[in-house]
Design a protein around this motif. Structure first.
Motif, PDB file in Angstrom:
ATOM      1  N   ILE A  59      28.462   9.675 -27.719  1.00 53.49           N
ATOM      2  CA  ILE A  59      28.402  10.664 -26.643  1.00 53.49           C
ATOM      3  C   ILE A  59      29.700  11.457 -26.615  1.00 53.49           C
ATOM      4  O   ILE A  59      30.779  10.892 -26.673  1.00 53.49           O
ATOM      5  CB  ILE A  59      28.184   9.988 -25.280  1.00 53.49           C
ATOM      6  N   VAL A  60      29.578  12.766 -26.546  1.00 52.79           N
ATOM      7  CA  VAL A  60      30.730  13.655 -26.408  1.00 52.79           C
ATOM      8  C   VAL A  60      30.457  14.553 -25.213  1.00 52.79           C
ATOM      9  O   VAL A  60      29.471  15.277 -25.183  1.00 52.79           O
ATOM     10  CB  VAL A  60      30.940  14.530 -27.667  1.00 52.79           C
ATOM     11  N   ILE A 115      26.497  17.306 -22.408  1.00 54.36           N
ATOM     12  CA  ILE A 115      26.776  16.035 -23.058  1.00 54.36           C
ATOM     13  C   ILE A 115      26.027  16.062 -24.386  1.00 54.36           C
ATOM     14  O   ILE A 115      24.819  16.291 -24.417  1.00 54.36           O
ATOM     15  CB  ILE A 115      26.307  14.844 -22.201  1.00 54.36           C
ATOM     16  N   TYR A 116      26.743  15.847 -25.483  1.00 52.26           N
ATOM     17  CA  TYR A 116      26.152  15.821 -26.818  1.00 52.26           C
ATOM     18  C   TYR A 116      26.084  14.382 -27.278  1.00 52.26           C
ATOM     19  O   TYR A 116      27.026  13.615 -27.067  1.00 52.26           O
ATOM     20  CB  TYR A 116      27.007  16.626 -27.801  1.00 52.26           C
ATOM     21  N   TYR A 117      24.991  14.012 -27.944  1.00 56.64           N
ATOM     22  CA  TYR A 117      24.883  12.641 -28.434  1.00 56.64           C
ATOM     23  C   TYR A 117      24.025  12.581 -29.691  1.00 56.64           C
ATOM     24  O   TYR A 117      23.149  13.404 -29.918  1.00 56.64           O
ATOM     25  CB  TYR A 117      24.328  11.716 -27.347  1.00 56.64           C
ATOM     26  N   ALA A 118      24.337  11.594 -30.513  1.00 57.81           N
ATOM     27  CA  ALA A 118      23.578  11.353 -31.739  1.00 57.81           C
ATOM     28  C   ALA A 118      22.659  10.172 -31.486  1.00 57.81           C
ATOM     29  O   ALA A 118      23.061   9.173 -30.900  1.00 57.81           O
ATOM     30  CB  ALA A 118      24.528  11.052 -32.889  1.00 57.81           C
ATOM     31  N   THR A 119      21.427  10.295 -31.926  1.00 58.26           N
ATOM     32  CA  THR A 119      20.451   9.234 -31.714  1.00 58.26           C
ATOM     33  C   THR A 119      20.187   8.488 -33.020  1.00 58.26           C
ATOM     34  O   THR A 119      20.545   8.946 -34.099  1.00 58.26           O
ATOM     35  CB  THR A 119      19.118   9.814 -31.209  1.00 58.26           C
ATOM     36  N   ASN A 128      17.313  19.024 -18.990  1.00 56.90           N
ATOM     37  CA  ASN A 128      17.322  20.012 -20.063  1.00 56.90           C
ATOM     38  C   ASN A 128      17.782  19.442 -21.405  1.00 56.90           C
ATOM     39  O   ASN A 128      18.711  19.957 -22.030  1.00 56.90           O
ATOM     40  CB  ASN A 128      18.168  21.229 -19.675  1.00 56.90           C
ATOM     41  N   GLU A 129      17.109  18.399 -21.883  1.00 59.93           N
ATOM     42  CA  GLU A 129      17.427  17.832 -23.197  1.00 59.93           C
ATOM     43  C   GLU A 129      16.980  18.790 -24.306  1.00 59.93           C
ATOM     44  O   GLU A 129      15.857  19.272 -24.306  1.00 59.93           O
ATOM     45  CB  GLU A 129      16.729  16.490 -23.375  1.00 59.93           C
ATOM     46  N   ILE A 157      22.360  17.453 -23.368  1.00 59.14           N
ATOM     47  CA  ILE A 157      21.752  17.494 -22.043  1.00 59.14           C
ATOM     48  C   ILE A 157      22.791  18.017 -21.055  1.00 59.14           C
ATOM     49  O   ILE A 157      23.986  18.029 -21.338  1.00 59.14           O
ATOM     50  CB  ILE A 157      21.261  16.099 -21.569  1.00 59.14           C
ATOM     51  N   ASN A 158      22.308  18.445 -19.915  1.00 56.05           N
ATOM     52  CA  ASN A 158      23.204  18.818 -18.827  1.00 56.05           C
ATOM     53  C   ASN A 158      23.819  17.549 -18.254  1.00 56.05           C
ATOM     54  O   ASN A 158      23.249  16.465 -18.381  1.00 56.05           O
ATOM     55  CB  ASN A 158      22.437  19.564 -17.737  1.00 56.05           C
TER      56      ASN A 158
END
Length: 85
Positions: free
Chosen positions: A4-5, A11-15, A29-30, A23-24
């Motif tokens: 998570i960044v 918020i940015y994240y790698a899955t 709002n993903e 997302i906000n």
């Protein structure tokens, strides 16, 4: 694996299913920013210049793309050894 960044507005994240999403801060709002991203060596947002960076564990390269829509993904350099951010 979840990275998570937090930036000033998202918020940015790698899955684990090879996507980088944002997302906000309230969880709404993903959006998928990058599809098929093998994030293994960190994730960083450059808000000033509008880029997202990550180390791709499959191709062993440093990648960069637009934070707006994932466009213009490019290899920045080859990773020659294990890098931990």
């Amino acid at each position: 694996c979840l990275t998570i960044v937090a930036s000033s507005s998202h918020i940015y994240y790698a899955t684990t299913n090879l996507k980088i999403k944002r997302i906000n801060p309230d969880g709404t709002n993903e959006v998928t920013v990058v599809d098929r991203a093998f994030v293994g060596y960190g994730l960083e947002v450059d808000n000033e210049n509008g880029y997202l960076y990550w180390g791709d564990r499959l191709t062993r390269t440093l990648k960069r793309c637009s934070i707006l829509n994932g466009a213009l993904c490019t290899d920045i350099q080859e990773l020659v050894s294990e890098v931990y951010i």
